[in-house]
Design an enzyme around this catalytic site. Sequence first.
Site, PDB file in Angstrom:
ATOM      1  N   GLY A  53      52.991  36.589  56.408  1.00 53.84           N
ATOM      2  CA  GLY A  53      54.265  35.869  56.495  1.00 53.84           C
ATOM      3  C   GLY A  53      55.158  36.306  55.351  1.00 53.84           C
ATOM      4  N   ARG A  54      56.104  35.408  54.990  1.00 50.23           N
ATOM      5  CA  ARG A  54      57.050  35.733  53.910  1.00 50.23           C
ATOM      6  C   ARG A  54      56.322  36.167  52.643  1.00 50.23           C
ATOM      7  NH1 ARG A  54      60.124  31.197  56.061  1.00 50.23           N
ATOM      8  NH2 ARG A  54      58.286  30.056  55.451  1.00 50.23           N
ATOM      9  N   ILE A  55      55.308  35.373  52.228  1.00 50.49           N
ATOM     10  CA  ILE A  55      54.640  35.661  50.948  1.00 50.49           C
ATOM     11  C   ILE A  55      53.791  36.924  51.059  1.00 50.49           C
ATOM     12  CG2 ILE A  55      52.925  34.768  49.314  1.00 50.49           C
ATOM     13  CD1 ILE A  55      54.147  31.935  49.881  1.00 50.49           C
ATOM     14  N   ILE A  94      46.098  32.698  46.553  1.00 48.27           N
ATOM     15  CA  ILE A  94      47.275  31.944  46.093  1.00 48.27           C
ATOM     16  C   ILE A  94      47.734  30.988  47.207  1.00 48.27           C
ATOM     17  CG2 ILE A  94      48.206  33.429  44.280  1.00 48.27           C
ATOM     18  CD1 ILE A  94      49.342  33.690  47.892  1.00 48.27           C
ATOM     19  N   ARG A 100      45.660  28.193  49.664  1.00 52.40           N
ATOM     20  CA  ARG A 100      45.066  26.870  49.492  1.00 52.40           C
ATOM     21  C   ARG A 100      43.568  27.056  49.292  1.00 52.40           C
ATOM     22  NH1 ARG A 100      49.382  25.170  48.488  1.00 52.40           N
ATOM     23  NH2 ARG A 100      50.570  23.581  49.566  1.00 52.40           N
ATOM     24  N   ASP A 120      44.339  30.764  42.171  1.00 51.60           N
ATOM     25  CA  ASP A 120      45.326  29.767  41.735  1.00 51.60           C
ATOM     26  C   ASP A 120      45.072  28.425  42.414  1.00 51.60           C
ATOM     27  OD1 ASP A 120      47.757  29.001  40.333  1.00 51.60           O
ATOM     28  OD2 ASP A 120      48.765  28.987  42.280  1.00 51.60           O
ATOM     29  N   GLU A 179      41.268  20.195  43.750  1.00 48.24           N
ATOM     30  CA  GLU A 179      42.098  20.214  42.532  1.00 48.24           C
ATOM     31  C   GLU A 179      42.323  18.803  42.025  1.00 48.24           C
ATOM     32  OE1 GLU A 179      45.588  22.294  43.853  1.00 48.24           O
ATOM     33  OE2 GLU A 179      44.443  24.077  44.341  1.00 48.24           O
ATOM     34  N   HIS A 222      47.038  26.077  40.029  1.00 47.31           N
ATOM     35  CA  HIS A 222      47.975  25.935  41.169  1.00 47.31           C
ATOM     36  C   HIS A 222      49.422  25.954  40.652  1.00 47.31           C
ATOM     37  CE1 HIS A 222      48.437  24.148  45.470  1.00 47.31           C
ATOM     38  NE2 HIS A 222      49.447  24.947  45.169  1.00 47.31           N
TER      39      HIS A 222
HETATM   40  C1  DGY Z   1      53.500  25.175  47.824  1.00 47.39           C
HETATM   41  O1  DGY Z   1      54.718  25.287  47.782  1.00 47.39           O
HETATM   42  O2  DGY Z   1      52.873  24.972  48.864  1.00 47.39           O
HETATM   43  C2  DGY Z   1      52.789  25.293  46.521  1.00 47.39           C
HETATM   44  O3  DGY Z   1      51.460  25.610  46.710  1.00 47.39           O
HETATM   45  C3  DGY Z   1      52.907  24.010  45.765  1.00 47.39           C
HETATM   46  O4  DGY Z   1      52.279  23.001  46.477  1.00 47.39           O
END
Ligand code: DGY
Length: 314
Positions: free
Chosen positions: A150-152, A227, A229, A253, A258, A276
């Site tokens: 996706g975007r990330i 990065i 979940r 992260d 958590e 996180h």
């Molecule tokens: C998000 O934007 O989902 C980050 O992990 C912060 O919760």
Amino acid sequence: MKLKVLKQASLPDQLTAELEKRYDVYEYAALSEEAFADLAGQFTVMITNGEAVVTRQLIASLPSLELIAVFGVGYDGVDVAAAADHHVAVSHTPGVLTDDVADLAMGLMLATSRQIVSAQKFIEAGSWHQGGYPWTHKVSGARVGIVGMGRIGQAIAQRCEGFAMHIAYSDSKVIPGLNYTRIEDIASLAAESDFLMICTPGSAKNQALIDGRVLAALGEKGILINISRGSVVDEPALINAIEQGTIAGAGLDVFSREPDVPQALLQRANVVVTPHMASATWSTREAMSRLMLENVLGWASNKRLVTPIPELDA
Ligand code: DGY
């Protein structure tokens, strides 16, 4: 009469102050059972963050609720089916945090493979006087497998291009216009990767997607970066892989419970952990605050959201 807003999780002070200028904001954790019961029917907006859990029970207890506004791109904590059943809209804050998350992913990749944290401890312990730090692993030119394009994922791929990396990805969809190899099966992608980057969102479907089989395929020279979940990775399987040396390391992260981070992942040269914080820079948190505020204001004035979650985007 001012709108009543239920603040269900922690949010930046400035964002809270902006909302308080316009609405009556009540801190959920500070309400007694009786106070909550008195007010429950009056809340139309709930504000929360990307890590919080918003259950069906909580949604059902708020009969006038119209909007859950999430501060974060991830909204896996919100029971979206329950929101839909109760005709509650949900907004999040995508886009504005993409660069930060991709930057931290690169930082974790470099820090883990070059053991930067452990190298600093080595100097601080005075060990350099006895000789240099052990050799580490090269990043430039290595193979990266991106789970979730996706975007990330795409922002990470762009950065990896700058490191002349060989890029492949796994995604349920073919992404048009991308020149990277798509390998649908994640274990097969892992087998072809030196770094496996987890960018797919947390969800029931993605629970423990990165399991023992994927980690075994990543192999003893492979490094896992997460990065997304904590829930996307089978954490006991990851700990086992780290303890047995069946993967080379991990940069993390996010964690499954958590802020508790398993002891087995700490104090290791080949595991780098951060709390996180991928989107936690001043400018991005400000941009997320503005976007969340625009969603709440848009809803309050004309029932329009700037960034509804895709599942409930009517
Ligand atoms: C998000 O934007 O989902 C980050 O992990 C912060 O919760």
